[in-house]
Write a protein that holds these residues in place. Structure first.
Motif, PDB file in Angstrom:
ATOM      1  N   ARG A 124      74.784  34.396 -12.988  1.00 13.82           N
ATOM      2  CA  ARG A 124      75.514  34.563 -11.730  1.00 13.82           C
ATOM      3  C   ARG A 124      74.604  35.093 -10.618  1.00 13.82           C
ATOM      4  O   ARG A 124      73.498  35.554 -10.881  1.00 13.82           O
ATOM      5  CB  ARG A 124      76.680  35.519 -11.953  1.00 13.82           C
ATOM      6  CG  ARG A 124      77.653  34.994 -13.020  1.00 13.82           C
ATOM      7  CD  ARG A 124      78.841  35.891 -13.195  1.00 13.82           C
ATOM      8  NE  ARG A 124      79.500  36.046 -11.910  1.00 13.82           N
ATOM      9  CZ  ARG A 124      80.058  37.174 -11.498  1.00 13.82           C
ATOM     10  NH1 ARG A 124      80.060  38.243 -12.248  1.00 13.82           N
ATOM     11  NH2 ARG A 124      80.639  37.241 -10.320  1.00 13.82           N
ATOM     12  N   LYS A 125      75.074  35.066  -9.397  1.00 17.70           N
ATOM     13  CA  LYS A 125      74.294  35.583  -8.273  1.00 17.70           C
ATOM     14  C   LYS A 125      74.082  37.088  -8.342  1.00 17.70           C
ATOM     15  O   LYS A 125      72.966  37.556  -8.130  1.00 17.70           O
ATOM     16  CB  LYS A 125      74.956  35.212  -6.940  1.00 17.70           C
ATOM     17  CG  LYS A 125      74.873  33.735  -6.620  1.00 17.70           C
ATOM     18  CD  LYS A 125      75.551  33.430  -5.299  1.00 17.70           C
ATOM     19  CE  LYS A 125      75.540  31.952  -5.008  1.00 17.70           C
ATOM     20  NZ  LYS A 125      76.221  31.636  -3.741  1.00 17.70           N
ATOM     21  N   PRO A 132      68.844  34.728  -8.861  1.00 15.71           N
ATOM     22  CA  PRO A 132      68.101  35.907  -8.406  1.00 15.71           C
ATOM     23  C   PRO A 132      66.872  36.229  -9.263  1.00 15.71           C
ATOM     24  O   PRO A 132      65.840  36.634  -8.718  1.00 15.71           O
ATOM     25  CB  PRO A 132      69.128  37.039  -8.469  1.00 15.71           C
ATOM     26  CG  PRO A 132      70.183  36.567  -9.407  1.00 15.71           C
ATOM     27  CD  PRO A 132      70.212  35.074  -9.248  1.00 15.71           C
ATOM     28  N   TYR A 133      66.966  36.003 -10.568  1.00 23.14           N
ATOM     29  CA  TYR A 133      65.809  36.287 -11.422  1.00 23.14           C
ATOM     30  C   TYR A 133      64.609  35.430 -11.015  1.00 23.14           C
ATOM     31  O   TYR A 133      63.510  35.944 -10.818  1.00 23.14           O
ATOM     32  CB  TYR A 133      66.157  36.066 -12.896  1.00 23.14           C
ATOM     33  CG  TYR A 133      64.986  36.284 -13.816  1.00 23.14           C
ATOM     34  CD1 TYR A 133      64.546  37.572 -14.101  1.00 23.14           C
ATOM     35  CD2 TYR A 133      64.309  35.214 -14.390  1.00 23.14           C
ATOM     36  CE1 TYR A 133      63.460  37.789 -14.936  1.00 23.14           C
ATOM     37  CE2 TYR A 133      63.232  35.415 -15.226  1.00 23.14           C
ATOM     38  CZ  TYR A 133      62.806  36.702 -15.500  1.00 23.14           C
ATOM     39  OH  TYR A 133      61.730  36.907 -16.320  1.00 23.14           O
ATOM     40  N   GLY A 134      64.825  34.137 -10.884  1.00 24.60           N
ATOM     41  CA  GLY A 134      63.731  33.238 -10.514  1.00 24.60           C
ATOM     42  C   GLY A 134      63.167  33.555  -9.134  1.00 24.60           C
ATOM     43  O   GLY A 134      61.957  33.514  -8.928  1.00 24.60           O
ATOM     44  N   GLY A 159      64.656  37.190 -18.291  1.00 23.40           N
ATOM     45  CA  GLY A 159      65.600  36.434 -17.483  1.00 23.40           C
ATOM     46  C   GLY A 159      66.883  36.208 -18.254  1.00 23.40           C
ATOM     47  O   GLY A 159      66.961  36.522 -19.444  1.00 23.40           O
ATOM     48  N   PRO A 160      67.889  35.658 -17.616  1.00 27.51           N
ATOM     49  CA  PRO A 160      69.185  35.506 -18.278  1.00 27.51           C
ATOM     50  C   PRO A 160      69.138  34.655 -19.545  1.00 27.51           C
ATOM     51  O   PRO A 160      69.705  35.022 -20.553  1.00 27.51           O
ATOM     52  CB  PRO A 160      70.068  34.870 -17.212  1.00 27.51           C
ATOM     53  CG  PRO A 160      69.163  34.347 -16.163  1.00 27.51           C
ATOM     54  CD  PRO A 160      67.895  35.144 -16.252  1.00 27.51           C
ATOM     55  N   ARG A 161      68.451  33.558 -19.507  1.00 28.68           N
ATOM     56  CA  ARG A 161      68.379  32.697 -20.704  1.00 28.68           C
ATOM     57  C   ARG A 161      67.490  33.316 -21.765  1.00 28.68           C
ATOM     58  O   ARG A 161      67.773  33.231 -22.953  1.00 28.68           O
ATOM     59  CB  ARG A 161      67.861  31.316 -20.329  1.00 28.68           C
ATOM     60  CG  ARG A 161      68.869  30.513 -19.553  1.00 28.68           C
ATOM     61  CD  ARG A 161      68.427  29.078 -19.363  1.00 28.68           C
ATOM     62  NE  ARG A 161      69.359  28.388 -18.526  1.00 28.68           N
ATOM     63  CZ  ARG A 161      69.115  28.022 -17.273  1.00 28.68           C
ATOM     64  NH1 ARG A 161      67.956  28.253 -16.740  1.00 28.68           N
ATOM     65  NH2 ARG A 161      70.036  27.393 -16.569  1.00 28.68           N
ATOM     66  N   ARG A 198      63.998  35.825 -26.570  1.00 20.91           N
ATOM     67  CA  ARG A 198      62.560  35.536 -26.447  1.00 20.91           C
ATOM     68  C   ARG A 198      62.011  36.210 -25.195  1.00 20.91           C
ATOM     69  O   ARG A 198      62.748  36.484 -24.250  1.00 20.91           O
ATOM     70  CB  ARG A 198      62.315  34.041 -26.413  1.00 20.91           C
ATOM     71  CG  ARG A 198      62.900  33.357 -25.212  1.00 20.91           C
ATOM     72  CD  ARG A 198      62.620  31.865 -25.236  1.00 20.91           C
ATOM     73  NE  ARG A 198      63.101  31.277 -24.017  1.00 20.91           N
ATOM     74  CZ  ARG A 198      63.539  30.059 -23.906  1.00 20.91           C
ATOM     75  NH1 ARG A 198      63.551  29.277 -24.949  1.00 20.91           N
ATOM     76  NH2 ARG A 198      63.960  29.584 -22.755  1.00 20.91           N
ATOM     77  N   PRO A 199      60.704  36.469 -25.176  1.00 17.68           N
ATOM     78  CA  PRO A 199      60.121  37.102 -24.005  1.00 17.68           C
ATOM     79  C   PRO A 199      60.164  36.167 -22.802  1.00 17.68           C
ATOM     80  O   PRO A 199      60.175  34.947 -22.951  1.00 17.68           O
ATOM     81  CB  PRO A 199      58.677  37.392 -24.422  1.00 17.68           C
ATOM     82  CG  PRO A 199      58.428  36.576 -25.631  1.00 17.68           C
ATOM     83  CD  PRO A 199      59.750  36.211 -26.238  1.00 17.68           C
ATOM     84  N   SER A 200      60.187  36.752 -21.612  1.00 17.04           N
ATOM     85  CA  SER A 200      60.280  35.949 -20.392  1.00 17.04           C
ATOM     86  C   SER A 200      58.911  35.516 -19.880  1.00 17.04           C
ATOM     87  O   SER A 200      58.819  34.676 -19.025  1.00 17.04           O
ATOM     88  CB  SER A 200      61.022  36.721 -19.306  1.00 17.04           C
ATOM     89  OG  SER A 200      60.375  37.943 -19.054  1.00 17.04           O
TER      90      SER A 200
END
Length: 163
Positions: free
Chosen positions: A90-91, A135-137, A152-154, A160-162
């Motif tokens: 989400r935002k 927002p993360y990206g 990050g969200p996924r 797993r590490p981002s």
């Protein structure tokens, strides 16, 4: 194998005498300021100063904040405030802080949880004046040290590490 989440970002501050209320402990509104200080230092350490965000046409806005008080603080206490960011699809995203008294005003070592602060934030596109999606990206692209943003969200969902 699941990813190990990064340790919380931490800052230390001392409680100042002018932050006291008539009862001799920290005024309730000051806890919000402690959370704000930790948030801004966390973003600054990640390379997300107002200048860096502005260069990407972004700023971070606070949408809501809640404090849960656990133990009083007094002048001279030394605090450690941590900060953890949690992104979703989400935002809005959240940032949580724990305010821990690590030393009393007399120098006695402690480890007292004084308050928990929960914040909802968003990344604002300064051109459209609207919350930006992803927002993360967007923050990751603007950051000089994106590892301080956490997964990050996924990545969090998949364990797993981002980076």
């Amino acid at each position: 194998m699941s990813a190990v989440p990064p340790p919380p970002f931490r800052v230390r501050i001392g409680v100042r005498s002018y932050e006291m209320d008539v009862n001799g402990h920290v005024n309730h509104a000051v806890y919000h300021q402690y959370g704000e200080h930790a948030r801004m230092e966390h973003f600054r350490a990640a390379g997300l100063s107002q200048h860096a965000l502005g260069a990407h046409g972004l700023t971070i806005v606070l949408l809501s904040t809640t404090v849960h008080f656990r133990a009083e603080l007094r002048a001279g206490d030394e605090l450690e405030i941590d900060s953890v960011i949690d992104f979703s699809e989400r935002k809005p995203f959240t940032m949580s802080h724990r305010i821990v008294r690590v030393a009393a005003g007399d120098g006695t070592r402690t480890d007292d949880l004084s308050a928990e602060v929960q914040c909802t934030l968003g990344v604002l596109d300064t051109t459209t004046r609207r919350l930006a999606g992803g927002p993360y990206g967007r923050l990751r692209a603007a950051a000089s040290d994106p590892s301080l943003l956490g997964p990050g969200p996924r990545d969090a969902l998949l364990g797993r590490p981002s980076d």
